[in-house]
Write a protein that holds these residues in place. Structure first.
Motif, PDB file in Angstrom:
ATOM      1  N   SER A  54       0.766  -1.325   0.117  1.00 29.68           N
ATOM      2  CA  SER A  54      -0.055  -0.126  -0.022  1.00 29.68           C
ATOM      3  C   SER A  54       0.898   1.425  -0.035  1.00 29.68           C
ATOM      4  CB  SER A  54      -0.829  -0.068   1.176  1.00 29.68           C
ATOM      5  OG  SER A  54      -1.557   1.149   1.465  1.00 29.68           O
ATOM      6  N   SER A  55       0.209   2.237  -0.724  1.00 31.73           N
ATOM      7  CA  SER A  55       1.378   3.438  -0.747  1.00 31.73           C
ATOM      8  C   SER A  55       1.126   4.316   0.366  1.00 31.73           C
ATOM      9  CB  SER A  55       0.828   4.290  -1.993  1.00 31.73           C
ATOM     10  OG  SER A  55      -0.557   4.615  -2.241  1.00 31.73           O
ATOM     11  N   ASN A  56      -0.034   4.286   1.066  1.00 32.28           N
ATOM     12  CA  ASN A  56      -0.532   4.993   2.300  1.00 32.28           C
ATOM     13  C   ASN A  56      -0.973   4.526   3.362  1.00 32.28           C
ATOM     14  OD1 ASN A  56      -3.054   4.357   1.160  1.00 32.28           O
ATOM     15  ND2 ASN A  56      -4.134   6.275   1.459  1.00 32.28           N
ATOM     16  N   GLU A  57      -0.578   3.212   3.747  1.00 26.38           N
ATOM     17  CA  GLU A  57      -1.107   2.678   4.967  1.00 26.38           C
ATOM     18  C   GLU A  57       0.133   1.922   5.609  1.00 26.38           C
ATOM     19  OE1 GLU A  57      -5.587   1.102   4.090  1.00 26.38           O
ATOM     20  OE2 GLU A  57      -4.079   0.254   2.816  1.00 26.38           O
ATOM     21  N   LEU A  58      -0.018   1.714   6.855  1.00 28.66           N
ATOM     22  CA  LEU A  58       0.752   1.229   7.931  1.00 28.66           C
ATOM     23  C   LEU A  58       0.319   0.142   8.774  1.00 28.66           C
ATOM     24  CD1 LEU A  58       3.718   3.733   8.215  1.00 28.66           C
ATOM     25  CD2 LEU A  58       3.992   1.766   6.804  1.00 28.66           C
ATOM     26  N   GLN A  76      -2.091  11.492  16.138  1.00 29.33           N
ATOM     27  CA  GLN A  76      -2.162  12.908  15.794  1.00 29.33           C
ATOM     28  C   GLN A  76      -0.599  13.391  15.433  1.00 29.33           C
ATOM     29  OE1 GLN A  76      -4.073  15.040  19.096  1.00 29.33           O
ATOM     30  NE2 GLN A  76      -5.895  14.399  18.486  1.00 29.33           N
ATOM     31  N   ARG A  77       0.116  12.657  16.287  1.00 31.05           N
ATOM     32  CA  ARG A  77       1.515  13.179  15.852  1.00 31.05           C
ATOM     33  C   ARG A  77       1.901  12.706  14.357  1.00 31.05           C
ATOM     34  NH1 ARG A  77       6.644  13.461  18.891  1.00 31.05           N
ATOM     35  NH2 ARG A  77       8.291  12.363  17.550  1.00 31.05           N
ATOM     36  N   TYR A  78       1.269  11.661  14.308  1.00 30.02           N
ATOM     37  CA  TYR A  78       1.884  11.306  12.682  1.00 30.02           C
ATOM     38  C   TYR A  78       0.939  11.301  11.628  1.00 30.02           C
ATOM     39  CZ  TYR A  78       5.629   8.912  15.205  1.00 30.02           C
ATOM     40  OH  TYR A  78       6.608   8.609  16.128  1.00 30.02           O
ATOM     41  N   GLU A 105       7.507   5.222   3.082  1.00 27.50           N
ATOM     42  CA  GLU A 105       8.558   4.663   3.693  1.00 27.50           C
ATOM     43  C   GLU A 105       9.358   5.662   4.683  1.00 27.50           C
ATOM     44  OE1 GLU A 105       9.752   1.559   3.848  1.00 27.50           O
ATOM     45  OE2 GLU A 105       7.977   0.982   2.505  1.00 27.50           O
ATOM     46  N   GLY A 106       9.432   6.934   4.362  1.00 26.82           N
ATOM     47  CA  GLY A 106       9.752   7.906   5.082  1.00 26.82           C
ATOM     48  C   GLY A 106       9.013   7.945   6.641  1.00 26.82           C
ATOM     49  N   ARG A 107       7.686   7.868   6.437  1.00 30.61           N
ATOM     50  CA  ARG A 107       6.941   7.922   7.563  1.00 30.61           C
ATOM     51  C   ARG A 107       7.193   6.624   8.411  1.00 30.61           C
ATOM     52  NH1 ARG A 107       2.729  11.119   8.662  1.00 30.61           N
ATOM     53  NH2 ARG A 107       4.255  12.463   7.708  1.00 30.61           N
ATOM     54  N   LYS A 108       7.468   5.676   7.516  1.00 31.10           N
ATOM     55  CA  LYS A 108       7.623   4.202   8.310  1.00 31.10           C
ATOM     56  C   LYS A 108       8.933   4.502   9.078  1.00 31.10           C
ATOM     57  CE  LYS A 108       8.636  -0.550   7.526  1.00 31.10           C
ATOM     58  NZ  LYS A 108       8.832  -1.621   6.646  1.00 31.10           N
ATOM     59  N   GLY A 109      10.092   4.910   8.557  1.00 32.77           N
ATOM     60  CA  GLY A 109      11.236   5.283   9.073  1.00 32.77           C
ATOM     61  C   GLY A 109      11.143   6.151  10.253  1.00 32.77           C
ATOM     62  N   GLN A 110      10.372   7.017  10.334  1.00 32.82           N
ATOM     63  CA  GLN A 110      10.285   7.998  11.261  1.00 32.82           C
ATOM     64  C   GLN A 110       9.775   7.524  12.334  1.00 32.82           C
ATOM     65  OE1 GLN A 110       7.744  11.310  10.284  1.00 32.82           O
ATOM     66  NE2 GLN A 110       7.952  12.374  12.434  1.00 32.82           N
TER      67      GLN A 110
END
Length: 442
Positions: A54-58, A76-78, A105-110
């Motif tokens: 998915s391009s927008n789900e984790l 809320q933070r993310y 992937e950037g959000r996952k890394g954060q």
């Protein structure tokens, strides 16, 4: 099976495997076998069942003790747009949806780097079953029908089937065989730690017996994580065939003290989402007396994080997995979940009808596949007495699940001991199986 710990080191090795060159060992000699309807690929064909991320789900797993208020602050933070929790199971697991166009992937890394109450984070993805669609008409199984197939009391062990569900009226049996979520008489439950050389110990189950409820629906036996209700009707056909193999061979082994827990995690097209699979797995692993989970599906190349983490933690459960149908050496083209290198995972390929070689479509691997069993022309009898034939490692796996169940009932052994006993009782062969154990399981 390769036995490596800790989990992080294992996943790193699995990632490295996926980038290796072809197996330098000689390819197996395959006898002349007719093409099957389930898979017709050759060893040089590209892999077809790669996960579609998915391009927008984790998917995230909160740490224990994180409160509801803290969870909301973390979302809320993310900048989580919407979130979803699992039906009837672990509220620590959530699927997060973000706005379109996000660098996922950037959000996952954060999230991974921040220490804000998240234990694990993984990609959401979809995968397809390596089987043709039967085209069964959508149908609804009444509560009365499900209850008529549900045992009054559970006894012995429970085999959970994570699949497309079960079509009760297509099976040749009408006697009760389904798991009863509220009743248990005897429980076989042996726990063994992940690290080797530690003595197994018998542990009394503390898992809840209360049937799950969600959105006005209450569990009768099993759960549909695709449609979010109690009716695990199989609108594809695959799960019913897997159940048929288990039930038929349990009768052949004269085993009566068992029950089946159906867990629907794939839809009418044989398509599943990782989140539904994770939720279904947690649901099944929490059920009292579940000692075996049959997982006749898979995807290639990417191990991901959450599922192997959960499987490695449930050390008392023997996971029976299909090796896949692409004629690949899965030591180098890993197929999951069968390639997870844990003591409680048994990967099953298929021998041919002549029992003198690996069938043409079956995956193999001296480290990643344990046994070969019958996955060609597997007889499937329906409720009318008509017999059809199934092909694929999906239907070899439940043969081994029955052997594992028998050994669990007879000896109450750990998964590793069960694997060794299956090996000891297997049929030695003169031809190379190109698996860890050079025996076939009949």
């Amino acid at each position: 099976m390769t036995r490596l710990t800790p989990l992080v080191s294992i996943l790193i090795l699995l990632f490295l495997y996926s980038g290796c060159s072809r197996d330098p060992l000689q390819e197996p000699i395959v006898k002349s076998i007719p093409k099957t309807p389930e898979n017709q690929s050759s060893k040089n064909a590209p892999l077809q069942n790669l996960p579609i991320e998915s391009s927008n789900e984790l998917i995230v797993q909160f740490k224990q003790g994180v409160s509801t208020v803290q969870k909301q602050a973390i979302r809320q933070r993310y900048e989580v747009k919407t979130y979803q929790t699992c039906n009837c199971s672990n509220q620590q697991i959530e699927k997060w949806e973000f706005k379109e166009g996000i660098d996922i992937e950037g959000r996952k890394g954060q999230i991974t780097q921040d220490d804000v109450g998240i234990e694990s984070v993984d990609n959401e993805f979809s995968y397809l079953m390596e089987a043709v669609t039967t085209g069964w008409i959508p149908y609804s199984q009444s509560p009365d029908l499900i209850r008529s197939r549900t045992k009054a009391n559970n006894a012995g062990i429970t085999i959970a089937i994570l699949d497309t569900g079960i079509h009760l009226q297509k099976l040749p049996v009408s006697t009760p065989f389904l798991y009863n979520p509220g009743r248990n008489t005897t429980t076989l439950h042996t726990d063994i730690r992940v690290r080797r050389n530690q003595s197994p110990f018998v542990q009394s189950s503390q898992r809840p017996r209360t049937p799950c409820s969600y959105n006005g629906q209450t569990e009768i036996s099993g759960w549909d994580f695709v449609n979010h209700d109690f009716d695990t009707f199989d609108d594809h056909g695959h799960g019913t065939k897997v159940a048929n193999v288990i039930i038929t061979n349990m009768e052949n082994e004269q085993i009566n003290n068992y029950q089946i827990l159906p867990v629907k995690v794939m839809n009418d097209q044989g398509k599943g989402s990782y989140f539904d699979l994770i939720c279904g797995y947690i649901y099944a692993s929490k059920k009292e007396s579940v000692s075996i989970i049959n997982m006749s599906f898979g995807w290639y190349n990417t191990p991901f994080v959450l599922l192997p983490k959960l499987m490695s933690e449930n050390t008392h459960i023997t996971h029976i997995t299909s090796a896949g149908n692409s004629n690949k050496n899965t030591d180098f083209y890993p197929h999951y979940p069968s390639a997870y290198p844990f003591d409680n995972v048994i990967a099953v390929g298929s021998f041919n009808e002549g029992k003198d070689g690996k069938v043409s479509f079956s995956n193999y691997g001296r480290n990643s596949v344990d046994f070969l069993s019958l996955g060609t022309a597997v007889p499937i009898e329906d409720n009318l007495g008509d017999i059809s034939y199934a092909y694929g490692t999906s239907f070899a796996a439940p043969f081994v699940a029955v052997k594992a169940a028998k050994h669990k009932i007879d000896f109450n052994e750990t998964p590793l001991e069960i694997t060794n006993r299956i090996y000891t009782n297997g049929t030695p062969v003169s031809f190379p199986t190109f698996t860890k154990y050079n025996v076939i399981v009949e």
